[in-house]
Design an enzyme around this catalytic site. Structure first.
Site, PDB file in Angstrom:
ATOM      1  N   GLU A   1      -0.881   2.401  14.746  1.00 35.96           N
ATOM      2  CA  GLU A   1      -1.342   3.134  15.917  1.00 35.96           C
ATOM      3  C   GLU A   1      -2.024   2.245  16.950  1.00 35.96           C
ATOM      4  OE1 GLU A   1      -1.881   3.479  12.799  1.00 35.96           O
ATOM      5  OE2 GLU A   1      -3.894   4.068  12.249  1.00 35.96           O
TER       6      GLU A   1
ATOM      7  N   THR B   1       0.844  -1.198   0.000  1.00 36.42           N
ATOM      8  CA  THR B   1       0.000   0.000   0.000  1.00 36.42           C
ATOM      9  C   THR B   1       0.878   1.247   0.000  1.00 36.42           C
ATOM     10  OG1 THR B   1      -1.569  -1.223   1.354  1.00 36.42           O
ATOM     11  CG2 THR B   1      -1.892   1.145   1.221  1.00 36.42           C
TER      12      THR B   1
ATOM     13  N   SER C   1      -4.097  -5.954   8.376  1.00 28.26           N
ATOM     14  CA  SER C   1      -4.294  -4.504   8.434  1.00 28.26           C
ATOM     15  C   SER C   1      -5.771  -4.207   8.635  1.00 28.26           C
ATOM     16  CB  SER C   1      -3.801  -3.844   7.145  1.00 28.26           C
ATOM     17  OG  SER C   1      -2.402  -3.867   7.093  1.00 28.26           O
TER      18      SER C   1
ATOM     19  N   LYS D   1      -0.508 -10.823   7.171  1.00 27.01           N
ATOM     20  CA  LYS D   1      -0.304  -9.406   7.472  1.00 27.01           C
ATOM     21  C   LYS D   1      -1.701  -8.849   7.643  1.00 27.01           C
ATOM     22  CE  LYS D   1       1.013  -5.031   5.436  1.00 27.01           C
ATOM     23  NZ  LYS D   1      -0.045  -4.409   6.220  1.00 27.01           N
TER      24      LYS D   1
ATOM     25  N   SER E   1       3.859   1.607   7.522  1.00 28.57           N
ATOM     26  CA  SER E   1       4.499   2.769   6.893  1.00 28.57           C
ATOM     27  C   SER E   1       5.301   3.579   7.911  1.00 28.57           C
ATOM     28  CB  SER E   1       3.430   3.667   6.267  1.00 28.57           C
ATOM     29  OG  SER E   1       2.577   4.195   7.269  1.00 28.57           O
TER      30      SER E   1
ATOM     31  N   TYR F   1      -2.193 -10.859   2.745  1.00 31.72           N
ATOM     32  CA  TYR F   1      -2.262  -9.464   3.185  1.00 31.72           C
ATOM     33  C   TYR F   1      -3.735  -9.085   3.295  1.00 31.72           C
ATOM     34  CZ  TYR F   1      -1.264  -4.358   2.857  1.00 31.72           C
ATOM     35  OH  TYR F   1      -1.187  -3.005   3.065  1.00 31.72           O
TER      36      TYR F   1
ATOM     37  N   GLY G   1      -0.822  -4.637  11.084  1.00 28.47           N
ATOM     38  CA  GLY G   1      -0.602  -3.561  10.112  1.00 28.47           C
ATOM     39  C   GLY G   1      -1.273  -2.236  10.430  1.00 28.47           C
TER      40      GLY G   1
HETATM   41  C1  LIG Z   1      -3.646   1.761   4.921  1.00 34.26           C
HETATM   42  C2  LIG Z   1      -2.179   1.712   5.236  1.00 34.26           C
HETATM   43  O1  LIG Z   1      -1.360   2.336   4.605  1.00 34.26           O
HETATM   44  N1  LIG Z   1      -1.832   0.964   6.227  1.00 34.26           N
HETATM   45  C3  LIG Z   1      -0.462   0.835   6.617  1.00 34.26           C
HETATM   46  C4  LIG Z   1      -0.109  -0.590   6.587  1.00 34.26           C
HETATM   47  O2  LIG Z   1      -0.896  -1.497   6.560  1.00 34.26           O
HETATM   48  C5  LIG Z   1      -0.189   1.392   8.001  1.00 34.26           C
HETATM   49  O3  LIG Z   1       1.187   1.376   8.241  1.00 34.26           O
HETATM   50  C6  LIG Z   1      -0.732   2.783   8.143  1.00 34.26           C
HETATM   51  O4  LIG Z   1      -0.081   3.632   7.224  1.00 34.26           O
HETATM   52  C7  LIG Z   1      -0.555   3.322   9.552  1.00 34.26           C
HETATM   53  O5  LIG Z   1      -1.045   2.396  10.459  1.00 34.26           O
HETATM   54  C8  LIG Z   1      -1.304   4.611   9.727  1.00 34.26           C
HETATM   55  O6  LIG Z   1      -2.682   4.394   9.694  1.00 34.26           O
HETATM   56  C1  LIG Z   2       1.728  -0.976   5.632  1.00 32.72           C
HETATM   57  C2  LIG Z   2       1.858  -1.962   4.610  1.00 32.72           C
HETATM   58  O1  LIG Z   2       2.096  -3.066   4.860  1.00 32.72           O
HETATM   59  C3  LIG Z   2       1.757  -1.543   3.261  1.00 32.72           C
HETATM   60  O2  LIG Z   2       1.986  -0.400   3.006  1.00 32.72           O
HETATM   61  O3  LIG Z   2       1.444  -2.381   2.425  1.00 32.72           O
END
Ligand SMILES: CC(=O)N[C@H](C=O)[C@@H](O)[C@H](O)[C@H](O)CO
Ligand SMILES: CC(=O)C(=O)O
Length: 293
Positions: free
Chosen positions: A202, A51, A175, A173, A218, A143, A199
């Site tokens: 926060e 992402t 998220s 993974k 990220s 994912y 993932g």
């Molecule tokens: C939607 C998205 O980018 N999710 C990221 C990974 O999964 C996270 O690392 C977020 O950027 C982070 O948790 C902030 O919401």
């Molecule tokens: C956060 C993460 O895993 C992604 O950016 O795909």
């Protein structure tokens, strides 16, 4: 069988894809980016073309070149390089999976197809299985990111019996903020040595309690060092310090309001001298990821 490298654990930075100001991928800064992650952030695993890397906005050829550069520059410096190879076209996804194996990546990850979507677990498993089979020696990670794919099949349901269908399956993974689903995934697979990578950066502290074995995100691009300190505080059962670190994330969240997480990562790399400018992002959109979850 997947090569049984040591399990992926700890922090994994979801890398952004450096671009030139003319909209071309900028491979020239990836070597510095690797050094920055290892030396300044203490992060030795990466997740490429996901992402954050905007893999789905890149062409197949760009994805191949970006993946190759990360693997090459990460050699003998990084522990693991996982390449996201998900795509709407099964053939493209397989091509990327095969390519990841050829260049010596340590694993592949795949999201659910998100336009014409699998309607049930069997459809989704069938797609994942075909992709995994294109790289039979590579660990495979699913994912799960339902807020963006729109595929709401619970991870716990998907994982039930998955290793019989996908022998290279090595982890998830996750998220999503559904910690019940996440906790059930961990609980029902205790006998298997899967990686449970959370993932939603926060909320990582809560996910550790539910059994997360690592995290992909990220923010580990620039908060890797701090998050490692949170993991250490958690390990020594100093929950109040751990919470202080996690609270920091709400401030970051505010900073990211009205912007994209990429911009924050980009700015932090700029400030740290990793690159002069990241230029535009692959897709000329202004979509913000704020509020995705
Ligand atoms: C939607 C998205 O980018 N999710 C990221 C990974 O999964 C996270 O690392 C977020 O950027 C982070 O948790 C902030 O919401
Ligand atoms: C956060 C993460 O895993 C992604 O950016 O795909």
């Amino acid at each position: 069988m997947a090569s049984r490298k040591k399990n992926l654990q700890g922090l994994v930075a979801a890398t952004i894809t450096p671009m030139t100001e003319h909209g071309e991928i900028n491979l020239s800064v990836i070597g510095q980016y690797v050094d920055y992650l290892v030396e300044k952030q203490g992060v030795k695993n990466i997740f490429v073309n996901g992402t954050t890397g905007e893999g789905l906005s890149l062409s197949i050829s760009e994805r191949r070149r970006v993946a190759e550069e990360w693997v090459t520059k990460g050699r003998n410096k990084l522990d693991q390089v996982v390449i996201h190879v998900g795509a709407l076209s099964l053939k493209e996804s397989q091509e990327l999976a095969k390519h990841a194996a050829e260049i010596g990546a340590d694993g592949i990850a795949v999201i659910a197809p998100f336009f014409l979507k699998p309607q049930n677990k069997d459809d989704l498993t069938a797609f994942l299985k075909e992709v995994a089979a294109a790289a039979p020696a590579l660990p495979f990670y699913y994912y799960h990111i339902p807020a963006l794919t729109g595929v709401k099949i619970r991870a716990e349901e998907l994982l039930d019996g998955i290793q019989e269908k996908i022998p290279t399956f090595q982890g998830l993974k996750f998220s999503d903020t559904d910690l019940l689903d996440f906790g059930q995934c961990v609980d029902q697979n205790r006998q298997r040595q899967f990686a449970f990578l959370f993932g939603v950066d926060e909320q990582l502290l809560s996910a550790l309690v539910m059994g997360a074995t690592g995290a992909v995100g990220s923010t580990y691009n620039y908060l890797g060092k701090k998050t490692n300190q949170m993991l250490e505080a958690y390990e020594r059962k100093d929950f109040s310090s751990a919470l202080n670190y996690q609270v920091l994330y709400s401030e970051i969240y505010q900073l990211c309001d009205q912007t994209r997480f990429w911009s924050v990562t980009d700015q932090s790399h700029h400030d740290s001298g990793v690159w002069d400018s990241n230029g535009p992002t692959p897709a000329p959109t202004s979509e913000s990821l704020q509020g995705v979850y």
